[in-house]
Design a protein around this motif. Structure first.
Motif, short mmCIF file in Angstrom:
data_model
loop_
_atom_site.label_atom_id
_atom_site.label_comp_id
_atom_site.label_asym_id
_atom_site.label_seq_id
_atom_site.Cartn_x
_atom_site.Cartn_y
_atom_site.Cartn_z
N ILE A 108 51.68 2.98 -22.25
CA ILE A 108 49.58 3.39 -23.17
C ILE A 108 50.08 4.88 -23.95
CG2 ILE A 108 47.89 3.99 -22.66
CD1 ILE A 108 47.41 2.60 -19.98
N ILE A 109 50.71 5.45 -23.28
CA ILE A 109 51.41 6.73 -24.77
C ILE A 109 52.01 5.92 -25.29
CG2 ILE A 109 52.12 8.91 -24.36
CD1 ILE A 109 50.86 9.06 -22.03
N GLU A 110 53.22 5.29 -25.23
CA GLU A 110 53.94 4.83 -26.08
C GLU A 110 53.00 4.60 -26.89
OE1 GLU A 110 58.44 2.79 -26.41
OE2 GLU A 110 57.04 2.00 -25.09
N LYS A 111 52.25 3.66 -26.79
CA LYS A 111 51.83 2.00 -27.94
C LYS A 111 50.53 2.97 -28.23
CE LYS A 111 49.28 -2.46 -27.57
NZ LYS A 111 49.10 -3.03 -26.96
N TYR A 112 49.71 3.68 -28.28
CA TYR A 112 48.68 4.42 -28.78
C TYR A 112 48.33 6.02 -28.67
CZ TYR A 112 46.95 0.09 -26.72
OH TYR A 112 46.75 -1.18 -26.95
N ALA A 113 49.87 7.05 -28.39
CA ALA A 113 49.27 8.55 -28.25
C ALA A 113 50.80 8.77 -29.89
CB ALA A 113 49.29 8.76 -27.23
N GLN A 116 43.02 32.45 -33.28
CA GLN A 116 43.18 30.61 -32.51
C GLN A 116 44.09 31.12 -32.35
OE1 GLN A 116 43.86 27.20 -34.99
NE2 GLN A 116 42.40 26.22 -33.70
N SER A 117 44.58 30.64 -30.67
CA SER A 117 45.67 30.76 -29.87
C SER A 117 46.50 29.23 -29.69
CB SER A 117 45.83 31.84 -28.75
OG SER A 117 46.54 30.78 -28.24
N THR A 118 47.01 28.60 -30.01
CA THR A 118 47.66 27.67 -29.15
C THR A 118 48.80 27.69 -28.19
OG1 THR A 118 47.78 26.77 -32.02
CG2 THR A 118 48.69 25.92 -30.48
N HIS A 119 48.68 26.25 -27.95
CA HIS A 119 49.65 26.31 -26.65
C HIS A 119 50.08 25.23 -26.33
CE1 HIS A 119 47.52 29.87 -24.85
NE2 HIS A 119 46.81 29.76 -25.05
N TRP A 120 51.43 25.57 -26.50
CA TRP A 120 52.19 23.74 -26.48
C TRP A 120 52.46 23.73 -24.40
CZ3 TRP A 120 53.72 20.84 -29.98
CH2 TRP A 120 53.94 21.44 -31.82
N HIS A 121 51.96 22.51 -24.86
CA HIS A 121 52.75 21.57 -22.84
C HIS A 121 53.57 20.89 -22.69
CE1 HIS A 121 48.81 23.74 -21.85
NE2 HIS A 121 48.00 23.76 -23.04
N ASN A 122 54.32 21.06 -22.16
CA ASN A 122 55.31 19.72 -21.69
C ASN A 122 54.96 18.67 -20.65
OD1 ASN A 122 57.28 21.13 -22.84
ND2 ASN A 122 57.33 21.92 -21.69
N LEU A 123 54.33 17.33 -21.21
CA LEU A 123 54.16 16.54 -20.48
C LEU A 123 54.73 15.70 -19.46
CD1 LEU A 123 51.88 17.84 -21.75
CD2 LEU A 123 50.48 15.50 -21.53
N VAL A 124 55.07 14.56 -18.95
CA VAL A 124 55.78 13.74 -18.56
C VAL A 124 55.34 12.30 -18.03
CG1 VAL A 124 57.70 12.90 -16.60
CG2 VAL A 124 57.61 14.99 -17.95
N ALA A 125 55.13 10.93 -18.72
CA ALA A 125 54.15 10.07 -17.51
C ALA A 125 55.84 9.04 -17.55
CB ALA A 125 53.22 9.56 -19.23
N TRP A 126 54.66 8.17 -16.60
CA TRP A 126 55.37 7.30 -16.23
C TRP A 126 55.33 5.80 -15.99
CZ3 TRP A 126 60.92 8.36 -13.97
CH2 TRP A 126 60.82 9.17 -13.58
N VAL A 166 59.98 6.27 -18.21
CA VAL A 166 59.46 7.84 -18.55
C VAL A 166 58.93 8.28 -19.64
CG1 VAL A 166 61.89 8.59 -18.31
CG2 VAL A 166 59.29 9.74 -17.43
N ILE A 167 58.33 8.46 -20.07
CA ILE A 167 57.87 9.59 -21.51
C ILE A 167 57.93 10.57 -21.73
CG2 ILE A 167 55.57 9.24 -21.58
CD1 ILE A 167 55.66 7.33 -24.04
N ARG A 168 58.55 11.21 -22.28
CA ARG A 168 58.09 12.82 -22.27
C ARG A 168 57.59 13.46 -23.82
NH1 ARG A 168 60.57 15.45 -18.11
NH2 ARG A 168 62.48 13.50 -17.22
N PHE A 169 56.66 14.04 -23.82
CA PHE A 169 55.51 14.69 -25.40
C PHE A 169 55.36 16.00 -24.28
CE2 PHE A 169 53.07 12.19 -23.13
CZ PHE A 169 51.49 12.19 -23.01
N SER A 170 54.55 16.70 -26.01
CA SER A 170 54.45 17.56 -26.13
C SER A 170 53.13 17.60 -26.38
CB SER A 170 55.08 19.36 -27.05
OG SER A 170 54.32 18.27 -28.35
N LEU A 171 51.97 18.10 -25.89
CA LEU A 171 50.41 18.85 -25.89
C LEU A 171 50.29 19.69 -26.93
CD1 LEU A 171 48.06 16.60 -25.78
CD2 LEU A 171 47.94 17.83 -23.97
#
Length: 117
Positions: free
Chosen positions: A65-70, A49-59, A29-34
């Motif tokens: 893929i996210i760990e390797k490239y993002a 300009q308004s910035t929004h933060w989102h909490n993301l989880v991938a399995w 499982v990987i956790r990160f923000s976008l």
């Protein structure tokens, strides 16, 4: 239309370096923000300009893929579903969190873009 009941699509920049965890079961499982940006004009006609933060989880494979490239700063597009959960802190305080469970990721930006920002 039944597939559109809980669907999230976002394009933004990775807000922090994703953190991978391998569970006892072997699942990853990987956790990160976008961050996503919204531009608009206020009542005075000024561009804001308004910035929004989102909490993301991938399995599993998506997490790999996210760990390797993002890494932080990388522009990506994701698709997933919105979830909400609660947990209790060590002080006994109840906290609530809303997350996007990522099902698909698309890497955007230049191929030779620096991995670390």
């Amino acid at each position: 239309m039944s597939n559109l009941r809980n669907k999230v699509q976002l394009i933004g920049n990775v807000g922090n370096n994703p953190e991978m965890t391998v569970l006892e079961s072997g699942k990853k499982v990987i956790r990160f923000s976008l961050t996503t940006n919204e531009n608009y004009h206020n009542a005075k006609g000024e561009k804001v300009q308004s910035t929004h933060w989102h909490n993301l989880v991938a399995w599993n494979k998506t997490a790999e893929i996210i760990e390797k490239y993002a890494s932080k700063g990388k522009e990506i597009a994701i698709e997933g579903k919105l979830t909400a959960r609660s947990y209790e802190t060590t002080d006994g305080e109840k906290r609530y969190i809303t997350e996007v469970i990522v099902s698909e990721v698309l890497l955007l930006g230049a191929k030779n873009e620096n991995k670390a920002v």
